[in-house]
Design an enzyme around this catalytic site. Structure first.
Site, mmCIF file in Angstrom:
data_model
loop_
_atom_site.group_PDB
_atom_site.id
_atom_site.type_symbol
_atom_site.label_atom_id
_atom_site.label_comp_id
_atom_site.label_asym_id
_atom_site.label_seq_id
_atom_site.Cartn_x
_atom_site.Cartn_y
_atom_site.Cartn_z
ATOM 1 N N ARG A 27 -11.811 15.502 -58.190
ATOM 2 C CA ARG A 27 -12.829 15.419 -57.151
ATOM 3 C C ARG A 27 -12.472 14.443 -56.033
ATOM 4 N NH1 ARG A 27 -17.697 14.469 -61.090
ATOM 5 N NH2 ARG A 27 -15.946 13.946 -62.451
ATOM 6 N N ASN A 82 5.342 -25.929 -23.880
ATOM 7 C CA ASN A 82 4.306 -25.106 -23.250
ATOM 8 C C ASN A 82 4.963 -23.850 -22.689
ATOM 9 O OD1 ASN A 82 2.395 -24.022 -21.316
ATOM 10 N ND2 ASN A 82 1.268 -25.922 -21.635
ATOM 11 N N ALA A 125 2.124 -18.293 -18.944
ATOM 12 C CA ALA A 125 1.604 -16.933 -19.045
ATOM 13 C C ALA A 125 2.685 -15.919 -18.695
ATOM 14 C CB ALA A 125 0.420 -16.767 -18.096
ATOM 15 N N LEU A 177 -6.730 4.179 -70.131
ATOM 16 C CA LEU A 177 -6.563 5.617 -69.928
ATOM 17 C C LEU A 177 -6.467 5.925 -68.435
ATOM 18 C CD1 LEU A 177 -9.106 6.983 -72.554
ATOM 19 C CD2 LEU A 177 -6.724 6.279 -72.851
ATOM 20 N N TYR A 190 15.831 -8.403 -28.311
ATOM 21 C CA TYR A 190 16.474 -7.199 -28.850
ATOM 22 C C TYR A 190 17.390 -6.595 -27.798
ATOM 23 C CZ TYR A 190 16.564 -2.645 -31.284
ATOM 24 O OH TYR A 190 16.944 -1.501 -31.941
ATOM 25 N N ASP A 240 -10.976 4.179 -64.636
ATOM 26 C CA ASP A 240 -11.731 4.400 -63.392
ATOM 27 C C ASP A 240 -13.057 3.639 -63.361
ATOM 28 O OD1 ASP A 240 -13.076 5.889 -65.302
ATOM 29 O OD2 ASP A 240 -13.218 7.720 -64.108
HETATM 30 C C1 UD1 Z 1 -15.911 9.541 -70.200
HETATM 31 C C2 UD1 Z 1 -16.672 9.566 -71.525
HETATM 32 C C3 UD1 Z 1 -18.158 9.479 -71.241
HETATM 33 C C4 UD1 Z 1 -18.460 8.219 -70.452
HETATM 34 C C5 UD1 Z 1 -17.619 8.164 -69.186
HETATM 35 C C6 UD1 Z 1 -17.760 6.823 -68.533
HETATM 36 C C7 UD1 Z 1 -15.330 10.895 -73.073
HETATM 37 C C8 UD1 Z 1 -15.239 12.166 -73.788
HETATM 38 N N1 UD1 Z 1 -16.367 10.748 -72.238
HETATM 39 O O1 UD1 Z 1 -16.304 10.689 -69.485
HETATM 40 O O2 UD1 Z 1 -18.891 9.458 -72.447
HETATM 41 O O3 UD1 Z 1 -19.832 8.153 -70.139
HETATM 42 O O4 UD1 Z 1 -16.243 8.354 -69.484
HETATM 43 O O5 UD1 Z 1 -17.166 6.781 -67.283
HETATM 44 O O6 UD1 Z 1 -14.523 10.032 -73.250
HETATM 45 N N2 UD1 Z 1 -8.071 10.466 -69.348
HETATM 46 C C9 UD1 Z 1 -6.795 10.522 -69.846
HETATM 47 N N3 UD1 Z 1 -6.389 11.642 -70.510
HETATM 48 C C10 UD1 Z 1 -7.202 12.688 -70.731
HETATM 49 C C11 UD1 Z 1 -8.517 12.618 -70.230
HETATM 50 C C12 UD1 Z 1 -8.937 11.494 -69.550
HETATM 51 O O7 UD1 Z 1 -6.008 9.592 -69.680
HETATM 52 O O8 UD1 Z 1 -6.747 13.658 -71.359
HETATM 53 C C13 UD1 Z 1 -8.512 9.256 -68.636
HETATM 54 C C14 UD1 Z 1 -8.930 9.503 -67.189
HETATM 55 O O9 UD1 Z 1 -7.838 9.320 -66.309
HETATM 56 C C15 UD1 Z 1 -10.011 8.451 -66.985
HETATM 57 C C16 UD1 Z 1 -10.583 8.230 -68.371
HETATM 58 O O10 UD1 Z 1 -9.652 8.765 -69.286
HETATM 59 O O11 UD1 Z 1 -9.472 7.228 -66.509
HETATM 60 C C17 UD1 Z 1 -11.927 8.926 -68.561
HETATM 61 O O12 UD1 Z 1 -11.755 10.298 -68.338
HETATM 62 P P1 UD1 Z 1 -12.815 11.126 -67.514
HETATM 63 O O13 UD1 Z 1 -12.336 12.517 -67.444
HETATM 64 O O14 UD1 Z 1 -13.134 10.428 -66.248
HETATM 65 O O15 UD1 Z 1 -14.051 11.063 -68.515
HETATM 66 P P2 UD1 Z 1 -15.560 11.206 -68.124
HETATM 67 O O16 UD1 Z 1 -15.890 12.637 -68.004
HETATM 68 O O17 UD1 Z 1 -15.866 10.322 -66.996
HETATM 69 MG MG MG Z 2 -14.783 9.379 -65.439
#
Ligand code: UD1
Ligand code: MG
Length: 517
Positions: A32, A396, A399, A25, A406, A122
């Site tokens: 942030r 050699n 210096a 994902l 160029y 992430d």
């Molecule tokens: C998520 C989990 C949480 C867990 C945490 C661990 C859910 C609902 N929650 O929360 O329980 O403790 O990760 O780090 O899953 N992403 C998408 N599409 C979307 C939303 C998110 O691709 O629509 C991807 C983000 O880019 C990211 C990952 O999913 O890489 C997680 O999304 P993020 O929003 O970071 O979830 P957390 O709030 O961290």
């Molecule tokens: Mg996250």
């Protein structure tokens, strides 16, 4: 061997053969981070965050890998084409939650059986071994889904693993949806899961958006399964550090420090000396040989390879370069270069792409080398620029030698033959060749080739205007010193005044002689 699990309705959960699909994902914006770069593309010791997650997914030997992209989709897709050309991307145009993201990914697949492993993009410190253990656990117990969990000191912001009185997972609750009691739970969801593919697809269609964010939560699949009496598993990560996510640049810096320590510890345990691990930053992609020594404040990056017993540092950056066995690199910047065995670089050298130093060659103090080869034992000890050149073995270069490569439009090549000797402060105006064993007199500007064994000299003849300082700079310290010297010479050197005053070093005298021949 995986064994099928009995389900409450008497049916058997069969997910053999073990076809594995990885879904990563990576569609979120990472608000942030406050960055123009999508969060998953931020670099961390040699790979992007996404690159680390893909590397951790390797033990899966996935039959296919899908990466869900959204924010910065073009950039993420271009990066994937470089690092994981076999991975397919699926576009999630609107980010409506992790469950929604997985649903879209699976919609792209018609034939879906076996295990689906979902990984948040992430979580860069995740180890391949941990993913391997999660999958083995999941497939051997035959449960419908397994989540990677961790016991952490501070669970803030993370989903909590809620268990029933028998200790079975009941549901995963996001912090913002949790009760006071649930918020006190320190067992958290790491964001890595294994699912039975068929059940996952079925349940993704049943997710609600009835939560604080109005999103489809992938984590709700666990509550749905548990509620229906389907067995689900929790795999606890041995090292909770692995499950740390990255949401802002402060966390990114923390992760970088943790990864540095992990990489450094592993190299020290494999026989590399790091004199100051706290100031040594080694990308995960770098290789080091036995008994190599890395001194403080040194960065080794990218596809760098350091040979056995080499000494690198202090204050060195090496990027995408090789450092041969027993070579020395001190206080220097090295990019895209090849440093041969026992060669010596620095202090204060700059080796640029395609600089090649053969065995025992030297690029010394304030020397810049670009797209040039220094043959075996060739030396450029001080204050020189070497660009687009081939320098023969044992040559050699004095210096202050400049390879003028160029002409303002094009670059030209210079060849210096074996054991040639280039005097100090020489300009070699390319294209030009200095033959094997030839000499060039100090201070020459060489524009035509010097034959093998000859002395090339283009220096104007010296003339001394006697008494010039006394006449034109009277009253200066120089004039006073000259006057004192003249009087001392007159007093002490009487009878020896036929001596010529000393006029520079041996090669200068020889060149003067040659020039008047
Ligand atoms: C998520 C989990 C949480 C867990 C945490 C661990 C859910 C609902 N929650 O929360 O329980 O403790 O990760 O780090 O899953 N992403 C998408 N599409 C979307 C939303 C998110 O691709 O629509 C991807 C983000 O880019 C990211 C990952 O999913 O890489 C997680 O999304 P993020 O929003 O970071 O979830 P957390 O709030 O961290
Ligand atoms: Mg996250």
């Amino acid at each position: 061997m995986p064994r099928p699990a009995g389900r409450p309705d008497g049916s058997i959960l069969v997910s053999q053969p073990r076809i594995r699909t990885a879904v990563i994902l990576a569609a979120g914006e990472g608000k942030r981070m406050r960055s123009a770069l999508p969060k998953v593309l931020h670099p961390l010791l040699g790979r992007t965050l996404l690159g680390h997650v893909l590397a951790a997914a390797e033990p899966l030997a996935a039959h296919r890998t899908l990466v869900v992209v959204g924010h910065g989709a073009d950039q993420v897709t271009a990066h994937l084409a470089e690092i994981a050309p076999d991975a397919a991307t699926v576009l999630q145009a609107e980010q409506r939650g992790t469950g929604h993201a997985v649903r879209i990914a699976l919609d792209a697949l018609t034939d879906l059986t076996g295990t689906v492993v979902v990984m948040n993009g992430d979580v860069p410190l995740l180890r391949p071994e941990t993913v391997g253990a999660l999958i083995a656990d999941h497939e051997s117990t035959g449960v419908a889904a397994t989540v990677l969990a961790a016991e952490v000191a501070d669970p803030t912001g993370l989903g909590r693993i809620v268990r029933d009185q028998a200790g079975r997972l009941e549901q995963i609750v996001e912090e913002r949806d949790a009760t006071e009691d649930q918020r006190r739970i320190r067992e958290v969801n790491a964001g890595i899961y294994a699912f039975d593919a068929v059940l996952l697809r079925e349940l993704l269609g049943k997710l609600s958006t009835d939560n604080d964010q109005g999103e489809e939560y992938l984590t709700d699949v666990f509550g749905l399964l548990a509620g229906a009496g389907d067995p689900v598993g929790v795999h606890l990560a041995g090292d909770p550090v692995e499950t740390l996510g990255c949401n802002d640049r402060v966390e990114l810096a923390t992760l970088r420090g943790l990864l540095r320590d992990r990489v450094n510890e592993s190299w020290m345990r494999s026989g590399v000396t790091l004199l100051d691990p706290a100031s040594t930053w080694i990308d995960v992609t770098v290789m080091l040989g036995r008994d190599a020594v890395v001194d403080q404040n040194t960065q080794l990056r990218g596809a760098t390879v350091v040979g056995a017993e080499a000494l690198v540092g202090p204050d060195v950056t090496v990027v995408d370069s090789s450092v041969g066995a027993g070579a020395t690199v001190l206080r220097s910047h090295v990019v895209g270069a090849e440093i041969g065995p026992r060669a010596s670089v620095g202090p204060y050298a700059y080796l640029r792409p395609e600089a090649v130093l053969r065995e025992r060659a030297k690029a010394g103090t304030f020397v810049e080398v670009k797209k040039s080869e220094l043959g075996e034992g060739a030396k450029v000890p001080h204050l020189s620029y070497v660009g687009d050149a081939t320098i023969g073995p044992k040559a050699n270069i004095g210096a202050g030698t400049i390879f003028a490569n160029y002409d303002g439009v094009r670059k030209h090549h210079t060849t210096v033959g074996e054991a040639a000797f280039i005097g100090c402060d020489t300009t070699l105006v390319a294209p030009v060749e200095v033959g094997a064993g030839a000499y060039v007199a100090a201070g020459s500007a060489i524009t035509t080739s010097v034959p093998s064994g000859a002395l090339g000299v283009t220096r104007a003849q010296q003339r001394d205007i006697e008494g010039w300082v006394a006449r034109r700079r009277p009253g200066t310290t120089s004039a006073e010193a000259a006057d004192r010297a003249r009087r001392e010479a007159a007093g002490t050197d009487e009878g020896e005044s036929s001596h010529e005053p000393p006029r520079g070093g041996g090669d200068g005298a020889e060149a003067r002689h040659t020039a008047t021949e």
